[in-house]
Design a protein around this motif. Sequence first.
Motif, mmCIF file in Angstrom:
data_model
loop_
_atom_site.group_PDB
_atom_site.id
_atom_site.type_symbol
_atom_site.label_atom_id
_atom_site.label_comp_id
_atom_site.label_asym_id
_atom_site.label_seq_id
_atom_site.Cartn_x
_atom_site.Cartn_y
_atom_site.Cartn_z
ATOM 1 N N LEU A 93 0.835 -1.197 0.000
ATOM 2 C CA LEU A 93 0.000 0.000 0.000
ATOM 3 C C LEU A 93 0.871 1.249 0.000
ATOM 4 N N GLU A 94 2.150 1.049 0.233
ATOM 5 C CA GLU A 94 3.107 2.143 0.254
ATOM 6 C C GLU A 94 4.430 1.627 -0.293
ATOM 7 N N THR A 95 5.061 2.400 -1.167
ATOM 8 C CA THR A 95 6.345 1.996 -1.719
ATOM 9 C C THR A 95 7.466 2.440 -0.773
ATOM 10 N N TRP A 96 8.649 1.902 -0.986
ATOM 11 C CA TRP A 96 9.782 2.266 -0.143
ATOM 12 C C TRP A 96 10.133 3.743 -0.302
ATOM 13 N N ASP A 97 10.028 4.248 -1.524
ATOM 14 C CA ASP A 97 10.306 5.670 -1.739
ATOM 15 C C ASP A 97 9.329 6.547 -0.966
ATOM 16 N N GLU A 98 8.063 6.137 -0.941
ATOM 17 C CA GLU A 98 7.067 6.890 -0.190
ATOM 18 C C GLU A 98 7.367 6.826 1.305
ATOM 19 N N ALA A 99 7.809 5.660 1.777
ATOM 20 C CA ALA A 99 8.146 5.500 3.191
ATOM 21 C C ALA A 99 9.328 6.396 3.576
ATOM 22 N N LYS A 100 10.301 6.515 2.686
ATOM 23 C CA LYS A 100 11.445 7.404 2.954
ATOM 24 C C LYS A 100 10.987 8.850 3.068
ATOM 25 N N ALA A 101 10.087 9.256 2.174
ATOM 26 C CA ALA A 101 9.575 10.625 2.224
ATOM 27 C C ALA A 101 8.822 10.881 3.520
ATOM 28 N N ILE A 102 8.034 9.905 3.936
ATOM 29 C CA ILE A 102 7.277 10.044 5.180
ATOM 30 C C ILE A 102 8.228 10.129 6.367
ATOM 31 N N GLY A 103 9.350 9.388 6.307
ATOM 32 C CA GLY A 103 10.369 9.493 7.344
ATOM 33 C C GLY A 103 10.928 10.900 7.456
#
Length: 291
Positions: A93-103
Amino acid sequence: MTTTDAVATGGRLSVLDVYLCDLRPWGELRGLTRFVVEFLYFGIKEARACLFAGLFFVSIFLVPKAGFLGLPRYDVLLVIALAIQFFMIWSRLETWDEAKAIGLFHVVGFALEVFKTSGSIQSWSYPDFAYTKVLGVPLFSGFMYAAVGSYIIQAWRLFDLRITHHPSYWMATLVALAIYANFFTHHFIGDYRWYIAACALGLYARTTVTFKPYDRVRKMPLLLAFVLIGFFIWLAENISTFFGIWSYPNQIGAWSAVHIGKWSSWSLLVIMTFTIVAHLKHIKRRIHVPE
């Protein structure tokens, strides 16, 4: 963003997201039928984009003030936030790139929290004990800012957002930096939010966001989107303070509604968050799309 774009910029998507990103019209829809179908899919995509924020917000209601299984409430909320994050990555539901941005949003938000709750400022406070407090701020608090970034990132993909008449990136960056800096400096040199808001108003006056709830492109002024998102965050803040997650000085003795002026602060923070997402999208486009 199509399924192919998602693979190119961060990984495969879940079956649900593939379906929502690549909707195929059932046929020609008119009148009330079209309105109902588009409204339905708009609601589904909004709910999907708000998944992280929604699940995290619901946990505020469910976790008792006394904590759970001997673990303080703030620590339980941190565990829940991390669990939601890992689930979204695992389920695609979330890509790794999106997770990095959220971090990144987590770090930016946590830095602001540390300053705002410091002894000389005390704009608000987190009264409960927690093992995971750093400099007086529970680590889960950064996820509240990350939730805003998560929503914008997810909505951008699900609604296939396109921005027309976007201002120069350097000008948008200056406004975003001024917004973030004012959150700190207004305690020492005065609050310039309305001057900054006037600059943002002029900068984004012609900017329009186009989106696809179903099969047709719709549009709205980007400034209106900033204000609406800020309003819903302000509502969520009222509910969170009512449940004692954090407290403003005027809420220590008894709860009272968060001042309406905070709506403007949240709308400005949404502009800052949008600018970060837009920059990341711009960088990705330059990396993955040949000149």
